[in-house]
Motif scaffolding. Structure first.
Motif, PDB file in Angstrom:
ATOM      1  N   UNK A 157       0.888  -1.163   0.000  1.00 28.09           N
ATOM      2  CA  UNK A 157       0.000   0.000   0.000  1.00 28.09           C
ATOM      3  C   UNK A 157       0.924   1.210   0.000  1.00 28.09           C
ATOM      4  N   UNK A 158       0.703   2.132  -0.916  1.00 30.49           N
ATOM      5  CA  UNK A 158       1.531   3.336  -0.943  1.00 30.49           C
ATOM      6  C   UNK A 158       0.660   4.542  -0.607  1.00 30.49           C
ATOM      7  N   UNK A 159       1.138   5.356   0.311  1.00 26.55           N
ATOM      8  CA  UNK A 159       0.375   6.504   0.777  1.00 26.55           C
ATOM      9  C   UNK A 159       0.900   7.764   0.096  1.00 26.55           C
ATOM     10  N   UNK A 160       0.029   8.434  -0.631  1.00 26.96           N
ATOM     11  CA  UNK A 160       0.383   9.730  -1.213  1.00 26.96           C
ATOM     12  C   UNK A 160      -0.348  10.795  -0.409  1.00 26.96           C
ATOM     13  N   UNK A 161       0.353  11.848  -0.080  1.00 21.61           N
ATOM     14  CA  UNK A 161      -0.290  12.917   0.674  1.00 21.61           C
ATOM     15  C   UNK A 161      -0.006  14.235  -0.029  1.00 21.61           C
ATOM     16  N   UNK A 162      -0.964  15.164   0.046  1.00 24.72           N
ATOM     17  CA  UNK A 162      -0.791  16.450  -0.634  1.00 24.72           C
ATOM     18  C   UNK A 162      -0.837  17.598   0.363  1.00 24.72           C
ATOM     19  N   UNK A 163      -0.033  18.603   0.072  1.00 26.88           N
ATOM     20  CA  UNK A 163      -0.041  19.805   0.901  1.00 26.88           C
ATOM     21  C   UNK A 163       0.430  20.989   0.079  1.00 26.88           C
ATOM     22  N   UNK A 164      -0.012  22.191   0.444  1.00 29.54           N
ATOM     23  CA  UNK A 164       0.646  23.362  -0.133  1.00 29.54           C
ATOM     24  C   UNK A 164       1.532  24.036   0.898  1.00 29.54           C
TER      25      UNK A 164
END
Ligand code: ATP
Length: 270
Positions: A157-164
């Protein structure tokens, strides 16, 4: 009302073809697609597949789109939640939500977990700036770290996370074996804006051959989301005038309208 906990979509419709520009970011996530598709190839020599990557960039630049495209290209399920959901909807149960989400993804692995606005949970400790309790947020963050540390070598399972706002994130998130890769997703330059127009003009009936270089020149500072918005708005403007197809002038009117909206937004912020 019953809040929707997270989306699970075996969405194979989003592909890299839907993501215009962002060549560097695409190259980096292509590797993640390979990890998901052929994990054994990468672990056979004793290597460990990365567990997470952080997509960093301004709003509307395609971070969510890119994460969905990774799932689509690898043909794996996409589980998503937004950090702000924890603030607004899941008060008191953040940690158990995280546990449930990871359990579901592991049961369906290989899979992608996408966490939008991770800064809402992942702010450095002691730098709390939302209305929820700080303990609550820290419990949620700790559960997220625990889940990622608990991935076995064959979890896939690969976790991608987004932020600015990568600068406000707790450094613990970026440690090896967690979100140890950062992928930059910037505002598009003129050439990329042209490519984004190409993607979003696909479904639009136009009355003349549009000069995409011209449209790209008219839209400095626009994000991919803004350009998608221009194309949609142009179609609505033309339809409102009972036209059978969308003209260059409709696009220019749409650009003006979006510029007006952006200026208003900026006024409120500053
Ligand atoms: P936020 O930080 O606000 O969550 P985001 O970076 O996740 O934004 P997306 O939600 O992926 O942005 O983008 C919104 C929409 O804008 C996309 O669904 C797509 O229609 C369009 N878009 C953004 N970037 C691109 C791009 N590079 N190519 C094509 N379309 C794009």
């Amino acid at each position: 009302s019953k809040a929707k906990l997270f989306d699970e979509k075996t969405d194979t419709r989003t592909s890299f073809k839907d993501v215009a520009g962002l060549e560097g970011a695409k190259e980096e996530v292509e590797e993640i697609v390979e990890f998901l598709k052929h994990p054994d190839k990468y672990t056979s020599l004793g290597g460990k597949i990365p567990k997470g990557a952080l997509l960093v960039g301004p709003p509307g630049t395609g971070k969510t789109l890119l994460a969905k495209a990774v799932a689509g290209e690898a043909k794996v399920p996409f589980f998503s939640l937004s950090g702000s959901d924890f603030v607004e909807m899941f008060v008191g149960v953040g940690a158990s939500r995280v546990r449930d989400l990871f359990k579901q993804a592991k049961d369906k692995s290989p899979a992608i977990i996408f966490i939008d606005e991770i800064d809402a949970i992942g702010r450095a400790r002691g730098k709390n700036n939302f209305t929820g309790s700080n303990d609550e947020r820290e419990n949620t963050l700790n559960q997220l770290l625990t889940e990622m540390d608990g991935f076995g070598t064959n979890t896939n399972v690969i976790v991608l996370a987004a932020t600015n706002r990568a600068d406000v994130l707790d450094k613990a998130l970026m440690r090896a074996g967690r979100f140890d890769r950062q992928i930059y997703v910037d505002l598009p330059d003129i050439r990329e804006r042209k490519e984004i127009f190409e993607v979003h003009l696909r479904p639009i009936k136009t009355s003349e051959k549009l000069d995409l270089d011209f449209l790209a020149r008219q839209t400095p500072g626009f994000s991919g989301a803004d350009i998608a918005n221009v194309c949609n708005e142009a179609a609505l403007i033309a339809a409102r005038k009972e036209k059978k197809a969308v003209s260059k002038q409709d696009f220019l009117d749409a650009v003006d309208r979006i510029v007006g909206g952006l200026e208003k937004k900026n006024k409120i912020i500053t």
